[in-house]
Motif scaffolding. Structure first.
Motif, PDB file in Angstrom:
ATOM      1  N   ASP A  48       0.794  -1.261   0.191  1.00 12.54           N
ATOM      2  CA  ASP A  48       0.142  -0.159   0.066  1.00 12.54           C
ATOM      3  C   ASP A  48       0.761   1.273   0.128  1.00 12.54           C
ATOM      4  O   ASP A  48       0.631   2.117  -0.431  1.00 12.54           O
ATOM      5  N   ARG A  49       2.026   1.094   0.742  1.00 13.65           N
ATOM      6  CA  ARG A  49       2.746   2.191   0.602  1.00 13.65           C
ATOM      7  C   ARG A  49       3.580   2.658  -1.108  1.00 13.65           C
ATOM      8  O   ARG A  49       4.319   3.629  -1.009  1.00 13.65           O
ATOM      9  N   VAL A  66      17.594   4.862  -1.121  1.00 16.33           N
ATOM     10  CA  VAL A  66      16.949   3.955  -0.326  1.00 16.33           C
ATOM     11  C   VAL A  66      17.984   3.795   0.878  1.00 16.33           C
ATOM     12  O   VAL A  66      19.030   3.641   0.745  1.00 16.33           O
ATOM     13  N   LEU A  67      17.116   3.700   1.927  1.00 13.00           N
ATOM     14  CA  LEU A  67      17.815   3.304   3.360  1.00 13.00           C
ATOM     15  C   LEU A  67      17.806   1.958   3.748  1.00 13.00           C
ATOM     16  O   LEU A  67      16.494   1.507   3.746  1.00 13.00           O
ATOM     17  N   LEU A  68      18.821   1.126   4.007  1.00 15.43           N
ATOM     18  CA  LEU A  68      18.704  -0.394   4.683  1.00 15.43           C
ATOM     19  C   LEU A  68      18.891  -0.144   6.124  1.00 15.43           C
ATOM     20  O   LEU A  68      20.147   0.207   6.453  1.00 15.43           O
ATOM     21  N   LEU A  69      18.087  -0.338   6.922  1.00 15.85           N
ATOM     22  CA  LEU A  69      18.391   0.145   8.339  1.00 15.85           C
ATOM     23  C   LEU A  69      17.982  -1.050   9.287  1.00 15.85           C
ATOM     24  O   LEU A  69      17.122  -1.749   9.441  1.00 15.85           O
ATOM     25  N   ILE A 100      12.469   3.252   2.996  1.00 14.21           N
ATOM     26  CA  ILE A 100      13.352   2.629   4.078  1.00 14.21           C
ATOM     27  C   ILE A 100      12.773   1.268   4.212  1.00 14.21           C
ATOM     28  O   ILE A 100      11.643   0.821   4.522  1.00 14.21           O
ATOM     29  N   VAL A 101      13.904   0.404   4.118  1.00 16.70           N
ATOM     30  CA  VAL A 101      13.538  -1.075   4.371  1.00 16.70           C
ATOM     31  C   VAL A 101      14.263  -1.385   5.766  1.00 16.70           C
ATOM     32  O   VAL A 101      15.376  -1.394   5.939  1.00 16.70           O
ATOM     33  N   ALA A 119       7.530   2.105   7.822  1.00 14.15           N
ATOM     34  CA  ALA A 119       8.561   1.273   7.242  1.00 14.15           C
ATOM     35  C   ALA A 119       8.262   0.702   5.817  1.00 14.15           C
ATOM     36  O   ALA A 119       7.017   0.478   5.553  1.00 14.15           O
ATOM     37  N   ASP A 120       8.767   1.017   4.664  1.00 16.59           N
ATOM     38  CA  ASP A 120       8.424   0.380   3.258  1.00 16.59           C
ATOM     39  C   ASP A 120       8.603  -1.129   3.252  1.00 16.59           C
ATOM     40  O   ASP A 120       7.831  -1.805   2.098  1.00 16.59           O
TER      41      ASP A 120
END
Length: 261
Positions: free
Chosen positions: A121-122, A183-186, A213-214, A233-234
């Motif tokens: 949905d995001r 993109v951010l891998l967190l 952000i993942v 969060a995506d």
């Protein structure tokens, strides 16, 4: 759009409508009132409501102003990026609490089966990117040296440009020096911060509210999943993970064209 880039505040009437849970105020309006406190930038509202088209969000904001429940002004929101504090979860209306609960169950199942979950949905209203991986910077935040080397290698093998940070402070410095990545891998467990608090801080900052952000983590407890989804969060990837899964996830989150066969 006329109301893009504006700062929104609740009026006394808007605060009363939120507190009283006035049934005469439509759900869409109460949803926005729940996320507007003292001053909230339109991009922050968009960041939390990615499942709706921007045009519809801006229409709701204009109607809330017309009804006297919100007021706005032009300008930049004064907001220092801070990863040192603890951030409360957004105030959700009952309908959204139920949605997050359903999504948490779905995410838990997907992580158990495939090791990855994307918040569809995001992503659905994010425009497709015309970039190639070589044009996209992926910022990896990971404190475990071995895991950081592994993620760095796999992201580079997928063709992306890589930056890395091994702490909340290093992430803060990287964003200050280079701006937002593609993109951010967190990671969640960091020596000087909590990944969820970092996620909340980024989602509440106009310059980073729309950043993909993942979460990249070993933690798949339902409470953790629920917290991440509530904060925007995506997607989630659980460790260990394959190079292909990571590459596919980045492409889907960024809406890149699939690689030529």
């Amino acid at each position: 759009m006329a109301n893009a880039g504006r700062i929104y505040c609740m009026t006394a009437a808007g605060r009363q409508a939120w507190k009283s849970e006035d049934a005469s105020v439509p759900t869409a309006y109460r949803r926005i009132l729940g996320m507007v406190d003292t001053e909230t930038h339109s991009d922050v509202i968009r960041g939390y409501l990615r499942r709706y088209p921007d045009a519809l969000i801006f229409e709701w904001l204009a109607e809330l102003e017309e009804l006297g429940l919100l007021e706005s002004h032009a300008g930049e929101q004064a907001h220092d990026l801070d990863f040192t504090g603890s951030f409360p979860l957004p105030r959700l209306i009952a309908e959204d609490q139920a949605r997050v609960a359903r999504d948490t169950v779905a995410a838990g199942g997907a992580l158990q089966r495939k090791g990855v979950y994307l918040a569809a949905d995001r992503l659905k209203h994010r425009p497709a990117s015309l970039k190639t991986p070589t044009d996209v910077t992926v910022l990896i935040v990971e404190d475990d040296p071995d895991q950081l080397i592994l993620a760095d290698l796999r992201v580079k093998l997928a063709g992306f440009v890589v930056r890395t940070a091994d702490s909340a402070k290093a992430l803060h410095d990287a964003l200050a020096a280079h701006g937002a990545p593609g993109v951010l891998l967190l990671d969640i467990n960091l020596p000087d911060g909590d990944g969820f608090d970092i996620l909340a801080s980024l989602r509440s900052h106009p310059a980073h509210a729309l950043l993909p952000i993942v979460m990249l983590t070993v933690r798949d407890d339902p409470n953790d999943i629920r917290r991440g989804l509530t904060l925007g969060a995506d997607g989630y990837i659980t460790k260990p993970y394959s190079k292909q899964l990571l590459a596919d996830t980045l492409r889907q989150v960024l809406k890149l064209e699939p690689p030529a066969k």
